[in-house]
Design a protein around this motif. Structure first.
Motif, PDB file in Angstrom:
ATOM      1  N   PRO A  41      90.166  40.943  35.430  1.00 12.28           N
ATOM      2  CA  PRO A  41      89.558  40.579  34.114  1.00 12.28           C
ATOM      3  C   PRO A  41      89.654  41.851  33.184  1.00 12.28           C
ATOM      4  O   PRO A  41      89.517  42.894  33.595  1.00 12.28           O
ATOM      5  N   GLU A  42      89.606  41.208  31.726  1.00 11.90           N
ATOM      6  CA  GLU A  42      89.513  42.317  30.961  1.00 11.90           C
ATOM      7  C   GLU A  42      88.154  43.149  30.810  1.00 11.90           C
ATOM      8  O   GLU A  42      88.085  44.381  30.461  1.00 11.90           O
ATOM      9  N   THR A  43      87.142  42.611  31.141  1.00 13.44           N
ATOM     10  CA  THR A  43      85.819  43.068  31.108  1.00 13.44           C
ATOM     11  C   THR A  43      85.173  43.072  32.690  1.00 13.44           C
ATOM     12  O   THR A  43      85.277  41.975  33.350  1.00 13.44           O
ATOM     13  N   ALA A  44      84.290  43.978  32.864  1.00 12.46           N
ATOM     14  CA  ALA A  44      83.463  44.015  34.273  1.00 12.46           C
ATOM     15  C   ALA A  44      84.130  43.810  35.466  1.00 12.46           C
ATOM     16  O   ALA A  44      83.803  43.162  36.473  1.00 12.46           O
ATOM     17  N   ALA A  45      85.419  44.691  35.535  1.00 11.77           N
ATOM     18  CA  ALA A  45      85.698  44.611  36.932  1.00 11.77           C
ATOM     19  C   ALA A  45      85.766  46.076  37.570  1.00 11.77           C
ATOM     20  O   ALA A  45      86.369  46.307  38.543  1.00 11.77           O
ATOM     21  N   GLU A  46      84.424  46.743  37.310  1.00 14.71           N
ATOM     22  CA  GLU A  46      84.196  47.944  37.993  1.00 14.71           C
ATOM     23  C   GLU A  46      83.944  47.947  39.519  1.00 14.71           C
ATOM     24  O   GLU A  46      84.183  48.657  40.292  1.00 14.71           O
ATOM     25  N   THR A  47      83.166  46.817  39.646  1.00 15.29           N
ATOM     26  CA  THR A  47      83.030  46.550  41.362  1.00 15.29           C
ATOM     27  C   THR A  47      83.779  45.649  41.824  1.00 15.29           C
ATOM     28  O   THR A  47      83.485  45.404  43.102  1.00 15.29           O
ATOM     29  N   GLY A  48      84.661  44.919  41.345  1.00 18.17           N
ATOM     30  CA  GLY A  48      85.796  43.909  41.880  1.00 18.17           C
ATOM     31  C   GLY A  48      85.969  42.770  40.886  1.00 18.17           C
ATOM     32  O   GLY A  48      85.338  42.529  39.878  1.00 18.17           O
ATOM     33  N   TRP A  49      86.646  41.916  41.533  1.00 21.82           N
ATOM     34  CA  TRP A  49      87.061  40.722  41.056  1.00 21.82           C
ATOM     35  C   TRP A  49      87.547  39.774  41.778  1.00 21.82           C
ATOM     36  O   TRP A  49      87.713  40.050  42.875  1.00 21.82           O
ATOM     37  N   SER A  50      87.775  38.361  41.445  1.00 13.46           N
ATOM     38  CA  SER A  50      88.057  37.417  42.196  1.00 13.46           C
ATOM     39  C   SER A  50      88.895  36.270  41.674  1.00 13.46           C
ATOM     40  O   SER A  50      88.809  36.376  40.406  1.00 13.46           O
ATOM     41  N   GLY A  51      89.752  35.395  42.380  1.00 12.58           N
ATOM     42  CA  GLY A  51      90.543  34.484  41.435  1.00 12.58           C
ATOM     43  C   GLY A  51      91.472  33.979  42.500  1.00 12.58           C
ATOM     44  O   GLY A  51      91.292  33.799  43.602  1.00 12.58           O
ATOM     45  N   THR A  52      92.661  33.402  41.736  1.00 15.61           N
ATOM     46  CA  THR A  52      93.964  32.858  42.669  1.00 15.61           C
ATOM     47  C   THR A  52      95.018  33.516  42.285  1.00 15.61           C
ATOM     48  O   THR A  52      95.231  33.836  41.161  1.00 15.61           O
ATOM     49  N   LEU A  53      95.835  34.121  43.242  1.00 18.89           N
ATOM     50  CA  LEU A  53      96.999  34.873  43.070  1.00 18.89           C
ATOM     51  C   LEU A  53      98.038  33.969  42.280  1.00 18.89           C
ATOM     52  O   LEU A  53      98.012  32.758  42.179  1.00 18.89           O
ATOM     53  N   THR A  54      98.860  34.644  41.547  1.00 21.10           N
ATOM     54  CA  THR A  54      99.606  33.990  40.448  1.00 21.10           C
ATOM     55  C   THR A  54     100.970  34.446  40.882  1.00 21.10           C
ATOM     56  O   THR A  54     101.377  35.515  41.661  1.00 21.10           O
TER      57      THR A  54
END
Length: 120
Positions: A49-62
């Protein structure tokens, strides 16, 4: 004739079972993008994501034939020397140390380390 047709149908069914969905094989991670190499040669992406990715992120692969949920957990306890190198060389050249978990099409969690651990 009926026996030959039944045999052909059985073989076709078994062949369809043998070719399942592609599985994650390797990951590459930088500060803004997760790239996943799949067993069929394709590459799936998981942008941060454009903000708050310092500790990680999650989602669905495209870019995948099937939706694969994933989680990127960036290690907060990184060696201080690494921070100095990031400042000098830039974040694009120094990949974050992280654990990537991808849930494949069978529901199994596949866990990867980035960068890959050095083995001797």
């Amino acid at each position: 004739m009926r026996r030959a047709l039944l045999s052909a149908l059985t073989l076709a069914t078994l062949a369809a079972c043998a070719t399942g969905p592609a599985m994650p094989e390797r990951v590459t991670l930088d500060a803004t993008l997760l790239s996943v190499g799949m067993s069929d040669g394709s590459t799936c992406l998981g942008p941060a994501p454009e903000t708050a990715a310092e500790t990680g992120w999650s989602g669905t692969l495209t870019g995948c034939a099937s939706p694969y949920p994933y989680t990127v957990e960036i290690d907060p306890g990184t060696n201080p020397v690494r921070f100095i190198l990031q400042e000098i060389l830039g974040e694009r050249l120094i990949r974050p140390i992280a654990t990537v978990t991808i849930t494949d099409a069978t529901g199994r969690d596949r866990v990867f380390q980035s960068p890959e651990p050095i083995t001797e």
